[in-house]
Design a protein around this motif. Structure first.
Motif, short mmCIF file in Angstrom:
data_model
loop_
_atom_site.label_atom_id
_atom_site.label_comp_id
_atom_site.label_asym_id
_atom_site.label_seq_id
_atom_site.Cartn_x
_atom_site.Cartn_y
_atom_site.Cartn_z
N ARG A 92 0.82 -1.21 0.00
CA ARG A 92 0.00 0.00 0.00
C ARG A 92 0.86 1.27 0.00
N TYR A 93 1.91 1.27 0.80
CA TYR A 93 2.75 2.47 0.89
C TYR A 93 3.92 2.43 -0.09
N GLY A 94 4.01 1.36 -0.88
CA GLY A 94 5.17 1.19 -1.74
C GLY A 94 5.14 2.06 -2.98
N ASP A 95 6.32 2.47 -3.45
CA ASP A 95 6.38 3.13 -4.75
C ASP A 95 6.41 2.06 -5.83
N GLU A 98 8.92 -0.78 -5.37
CA GLU A 98 8.64 -1.64 -4.22
C GLU A 98 7.48 -2.59 -4.52
N ASN A 126 -2.00 0.10 -14.65
CA ASN A 126 -1.64 0.09 -16.06
C ASN A 126 -0.14 0.26 -16.25
N ASP A 127 0.61 0.10 -15.15
CA ASP A 127 2.05 0.18 -15.21
C ASP A 127 2.55 -1.14 -15.80
N PHE A 157 -2.30 -5.60 -24.16
CA PHE A 157 -2.72 -4.20 -24.27
C PHE A 157 -1.63 -3.22 -23.87
N VAL A 158 -0.92 -3.53 -22.78
CA VAL A 158 0.07 -2.55 -22.31
C VAL A 158 1.45 -2.83 -22.87
N TYR B 95 7.84 6.67 4.71
CA TYR B 95 8.11 7.53 3.56
C TYR B 95 9.50 8.13 3.61
N LYS B 98 12.33 6.39 1.73
CA LYS B 98 12.27 6.15 0.29
C LYS B 98 13.32 6.95 -0.50
N ALA B 276 1.84 4.58 -15.02
CA ALA B 276 0.63 3.84 -14.66
C ALA B 276 -0.37 3.92 -15.81
#
Ligand SMILES: [Zn+2]
Lengths: 243, 287
Positions: A92-95, A98, A126-127, A157-158, B95, B98, B276
């Motif tokens: 959830r907090y990952g970039d 990650e 969609n990454d 698609f991607v 955070y 990071k 994304a």
């Protein structure tokens, strides 16, 4: 690649300072599992971001282990059974990097089916690189048929090559072939090229309705769809000759 | 001339602004986390905001060869919300670990309340723990008193002054901040808060050492080219190219490099560039 193979391959690439950081971090995480919240995001700048193994494939989209990813998976694995308590929040907090490491490494963790919701969530992104990770060993083994087919279609698609789909031969079925042929038909009708790697799956099941519709485009009033249909059918024929 | 923009709230700017800044010579931007003009009501809004400073803004900047970094913190205004203060401070350590987070900030005071005291001190402690420098916002109202109190809190925190950048200075605050050993930044606005010529006069008096300028480039009246324009004003006033380079490049580089996370080279993504799945071009992908 097993966890121990990954550990050895990474170790061979690490400079002494990075090796020290990894050893320290693994020990810290063993002592206090919550330490992973600080060590996991920091792995890239301490370990490096280059490839762990030089793959022959030059295809950028095929997922391969990078040093930061491999280090992150080793940190997760160090938690043993307790990894399930941290996994959801790390995601959830990952970039982007990650999240990709988590999804790519799920099959190396003792979590049974508990990683599946993360794969499903990653599929909604969609990454392209994250989508590619969803069809790795874990997703390929655990995604239900319907979601697996959509994962493969999303790859197309991607722009993720289907070579990245783990166990595609085993899991491909007539419904997936129909969906891919339907996508090919859409591209042809718009006068556009069809990604070459869909034909291997399509030809195994020969979804006649979609293929007949592609043939019918040979008589389309506009030149672009006619040409696209010709190219698509030639690619399909070449695939038949190959196999 | 190479330009480092050390304080721009790009979230509030259009993609055209990135393009204009890049064309004018800006190659590095630091975007501090601040408030968005109206109060947020949940932790999720902060999480999404932090994620966009680490993801989407970095992507937008990279399209123009600009290396985007951020500073993260709970800002003083929203520190006054008890629930949010607790929740945001609880997720902040994740955070601060990071990549591309080059300082804790903006922290400091808005109305100098006990709640702001608590958030400020807690985040200075986090900076020590995470080995990060700190970006301190000084209040618009009662600025001199707020700046003095900030310097006191920093001294008590045990953070060395060379790890602290005090922002939004003016003629009243510059002497005491300079004497504290902290770095000094000046936000140059199109209105009366601080302009290029006043900054040039301050440099005449106090020199270029530990001095930075920024454009703030926020959702208020602001101009993302103010660093470029200030550099031009300094040249026009007869400062040497070396002095200008120190202010608009070497000083911010030296300050933020203390994080160990400054990456001056940008990786331009291969075409078609998407983040994304979203392209800033908004058009259809090439066939
Ligand atoms: Zn600001």
């Amino acid at each position: 690649m097993t966890l121990e193979e990954l550990r050895a391959a990474l170790d061979a690439r690490l400079v002494p300072e990075a090796r020290r950081w990894l050893a320290e971090s693994l020990a810290a995480v063993r002592r206090d599992p919550s330490q992973i919240r600080l060590r996991f995001p920091a792995a890239g700048r301490h370990l490096g971001r280059g490839a762990v193994v030089n793959h022959a494939s030059s295809d950028e989209q095929v997922p391969r282990w990078t040093m930061d990813q491999a280090g992150r998976v080793l940190l997760l694995a160090e938690l043993g059974d307790r990894v399930v308590d941290e996994l959801d929040e790390l995601y959830r907090y990952g970039d982007a990097d990650e999240q990709r490491a988590i999804v790519a490494g799920l099959h190396l963790l003792p979590i049974g089916g508990r990683g599946l919701p993360l794969v499903v969530e990653a599929l909604r992104s969609n990454d392209a690189r994250l989508v590619a990770a969803t069809v790795g060993p874990y997703g390929s083994a655990r995604l239900p048929d319907h979601l697996f087919r959509h994962a493969v279609l999303k790859c197309v698609f991607v722009g993720v090559p289907l070579a990245a789909v783990h166990g595609l031969d085993r899991r491909a079925d007539s419904e997936l072939a129909r969906m891919l042929a339907g996508y090919a038909l859409e591209r042809v009708a718009a006068g556009r090229d069809v990604p070459a790697d869909v034909w291997a799956v399509v030809h195994r099941f020969d979804p006649w309705e979609e293929l007949a519709a592609i043939k019918a485009e040979m008589k389309a009033p506009r030149a672009a769809p006619r040409a696209a249909a010709r190219r698509a059918l030639a690619a399909l024929a070449a695939e038949r000759r190959r196999s | 001339m190479r330009i480092f923009e050390p304080h721009a709230h790009m979230t509030s700017r259009t993609t055209d602004d990135y393009e204009t800044m890049a064309a004018a010579g800006v190659t590095v931007i630091v975007e501090p986390a601040f408030w968005l003009g109206q109060p947020r009501t949940s932790l999720g809004s902060f999480v999404d905001y932090f994620n966009s400073l680490l993801g989407w803004e970095r992507f937008r900047a990279s399209q123009f060869g600009v290396a985007h970094h951020c500073t993260l913190a709970l800002n003083p205004k929203e520190a006054n919300d008890d629930g949010l203060r607790r929740e945001v401070l609880a997720v902040l350590p994740r955070y601060l670990a990071k990549d591309r987070v080059v300082a804790v900030g903006e922290v400091g005071y808005d109305s100098m309340t006990p709640e702001e005291d608590e958030a400020f001190a807690a985040q200075l402690a986090l900076a020590l723990e995470h080995d990060l420098p700190v970006l301190v916002h000084t209040p618009h109202r009662d600025k001199l008193a707020g700046t003095r109190r900030s310097l006191d809190v920093i001294r008590e925190s045990g953070l060395p002054p060379e790890r602290v950048l005090i922002d939004h200075n003016n003629e009243l605050t510059v002497r005491e901040v300079k004497e504290s050993g902290c770095w000094l930044a000046f936000s140059i606005y199109p209105d009366t808060k601080m302009d290029e010529d006043r900054f040039v006069r301050i440099v005449d008096e106090y020199g270029t050492e530990r001095m930075l300028v920024n454009s703030a480039a926020d959702w208020g009246r602001s101009d993302p080219l103010k660093v470029v324009k200030t550099a031009a004003a300094m040249m026009e006033a007869g400062r040497s190219e070396d002095e200008v380079d120190q202010v608009v490049w070497r000083n911010p580089v030296e300050f933020f490099a203390q994080s160990g996370r400054l990456e001056l080279d940008v990786e331009r993504p291969a075409a078609p560039a998407t983040f994304a799945g979203n392209s800033i071009l908004r058009g259809e992908r090439p066939a």
